[in-house]
Design an enzyme around this catalytic site. Structure first.
Site, mmCIF file in Angstrom:
data_model
loop_
_atom_site.group_PDB
_atom_site.id
_atom_site.type_symbol
_atom_site.label_atom_id
_atom_site.label_comp_id
_atom_site.label_asym_id
_atom_site.label_seq_id
_atom_site.Cartn_x
_atom_site.Cartn_y
_atom_site.Cartn_z
ATOM 1 N N HIS A 1 0.849 -1.203 0.000
ATOM 2 C CA HIS A 1 0.000 0.000 0.000
ATOM 3 C C HIS A 1 0.886 1.256 0.000
ATOM 4 O O HIS A 1 1.019 1.952 1.001
ATOM 5 C CB HIS A 1 -0.893 -0.028 1.234
ATOM 6 C CG HIS A 1 -2.069 0.883 1.218
ATOM 7 N ND1 HIS A 1 -1.978 2.209 0.894
ATOM 8 C CD2 HIS A 1 -3.373 0.644 1.500
ATOM 9 C CE1 HIS A 1 -3.178 2.761 0.997
ATOM 10 N NE2 HIS A 1 -4.045 1.832 1.346
ATOM 11 N N GLU B 1 -0.487 1.147 -5.552
ATOM 12 C CA GLU B 1 -0.315 -0.087 -4.798
ATOM 13 C C GLU B 1 -0.270 -1.294 -5.726
ATOM 14 O O GLU B 1 -1.140 -1.461 -6.576
ATOM 15 C CB GLU B 1 -1.461 -0.256 -3.805
ATOM 16 C CG GLU B 1 -1.771 0.996 -2.992
ATOM 17 C CD GLU B 1 -3.100 0.900 -2.273
ATOM 18 O OE1 GLU B 1 -3.445 -0.221 -1.823
ATOM 19 O OE2 GLU B 1 -3.797 1.918 -2.167
#
Length: 294
Positions: free
Chosen positions: A163, A266
Site C-alpha cells: 500500500h 499499490e
C-alpha cells in the site's frame, strides 16, 4: 525484543521511534530510510540528493493496535474487508502486528533488511492464520520490496498489496502513465462498478480504483520535476487512491490538506485477482520504486 540481537552493519540502527515503537534507521551514501517493526512498515526512503519519495502523514498514529498512515503498509492476508466483504481488521493483520528483523546486510551502500512474521502467533481474535511471511526490503538507489507468504498445512485464500504512499508536489498536477486501456472497479462515491481507463490518470476528485494491471506505472510530477517509476512482479492488480478533500477531513490520522501531497500506487492481488496458495507453497509480491528525471 529479539530483533535487537540480530547482527547488523553500522549503516543500520535499531532505535525507539514514535510512540515508543521499535524502529530501524538506515543511513548510507546512497539513501536514508526508515522502517518500523510494527507492521514491517517502511515509512521513509530518500535517495541522496533527492526529495523524500514516500509520504507519511504528520498525523499518523504510532500505536500497537493501529496501522501507520503512510509509507508502505502491508495489506494481507486480505484487502479491505476481504472478498466476502466482512473480514476485520480492514486490510488484514500484517500491518498491525510486530515483525522480527532476522537479517541485515550492507553491500556497497545498498542495505537489505529481512523481516519475518509467524502467523501461528497471531492473536485468536484476529482469526486463524496458517501461514508464515518473509519481507525483504532493499534500500539504495531504488526501493525494492518483496513480500513472500507461505501457506501452512492447508490451502491459503490470499489477497495482498503493498500500500505505497508516494509523495508528490501537487496531486492536482500529476499524471499517471501505464494504465491506459485497463479495466477498473471504481470504489469512490459515485463511481461505476466497472470502467475502462482512457489515457493517463489525472486526480480531479476522490480516487479509489482497482485496476486489472500487471505492468509498470509512472507518476509524472511537474511540481517536483521528477518521475516515480513503479515496477512489479507477482501482481495482477494496481490500486490508485487519493482521498481528496471531503474524505481527508474524516480521517483522524491524516491532515485535512495532506491529500495534495500524496498518491497511493499499490501493487497487489485483490478481489477478482485474489490468490489461492497451495498448502506448503509460497507466493512473492515484488515492487520496485525508482526516480527518473522529467
Amino acid at each position: 525484543m529479539s530483533s535487537s540481537t540480530t547482527p547488523h552493519p553500522d549503516s543500520v540502527t535499531l532505535t525507539e521511534g514514535n510512540g515508543g515503537l521499535p524502529c530501524i534507521q538506515v543511513a548510507t551514501p546512497r539513501c536514508h530510510a526508515e522502517v518500523y517493526l510494527h507492521g514491517a512498515t517502511v515509512t521513509a526512503w530518500t535517495p541522496t540528493g533527492a526529495e523524500p519519495v514516500l509520504f507519511t502523514s504528520a498525523a499518523a498514529r504510532y500505536q500497537p493496535d493501529s496501522a501507520i498512515r503512510g509509507g508502505v503498509p502491508l495489506c494481507a492476508p486480505w484487502f479491505g474487508p476481504g472478498t466476502t466483504g466482512s473480514r476485520t481488521p480492514a486490510h488484514g493483520f500484517f500491518r498491525i502486528l510486530p515483525w522480527e528483523l532476522t537479517d541485515a546486510t550492507d553491500d556497497d551502500g545498498t542495505v537489505t533488511l529481512t523481516l519475518t512474521l509467524d502467523g501461528h502467533a497471531v492473536p485468536a481474535d484476529l482469526g486463524p492464520a496458517d501461514l508464515t511471511a518473509s519481507y525483504q526490503v532493499r534500500f539504495g538507489d531504488h526501493l525494492d520490496m518483496a513480500l513472500t507468504i507461505t501457506a501452512g498445512e492447508t490451502d491459503l485464500a490470499l489477497e495482498n498489496a503493498l500500500h505505497t504512499y508516494l509523495r508528490v508536489g501537487d496531486a492536482t498536477q500529476i499524471s499517471l502513465e501505464g494504465l491506459d486501456g485497463c479495466r477498473y472497479a471504481d470504489k469512490a462515491p459515485g463511481g461505476r462498478a466497472v470502467n475502462a481507463q482512457s489515457g493517463d490518470i489525472r486526480i480531479t476528485r476522490e480516487t479509489d480504483r482497482i485496476y486489472a494491471h500487471d505492468s509498470t506505472v509512472t507518476v509524472v510530477d511537474p511540481t517536483l520535476g521528477r518521475r516515480i517509476v513503479v515496477t512489479k512482479e507477482g501482481s495482477a492488480s494496481t490500486i490508485v487512491w487519493n482521498p481528496w478533500t471531503a474524505k481527508a477531513v474524516h480521517l483522524n490520522d491524516f491532515g485535512d490538506d495532506e491529500w495534495t501531497n500524496m498518491i497511493c500506487v499499490e501493487s497487489g492481488n485483490v478481489q477478482r485477482h485474489a490468490l489461492t496458495v497451495a498448502a506448503g507453497q509460497s507466493h512473492t509480491l515484488r515492487q520496485c520504486v525508482a526516480l527518473a528525471a522529467l
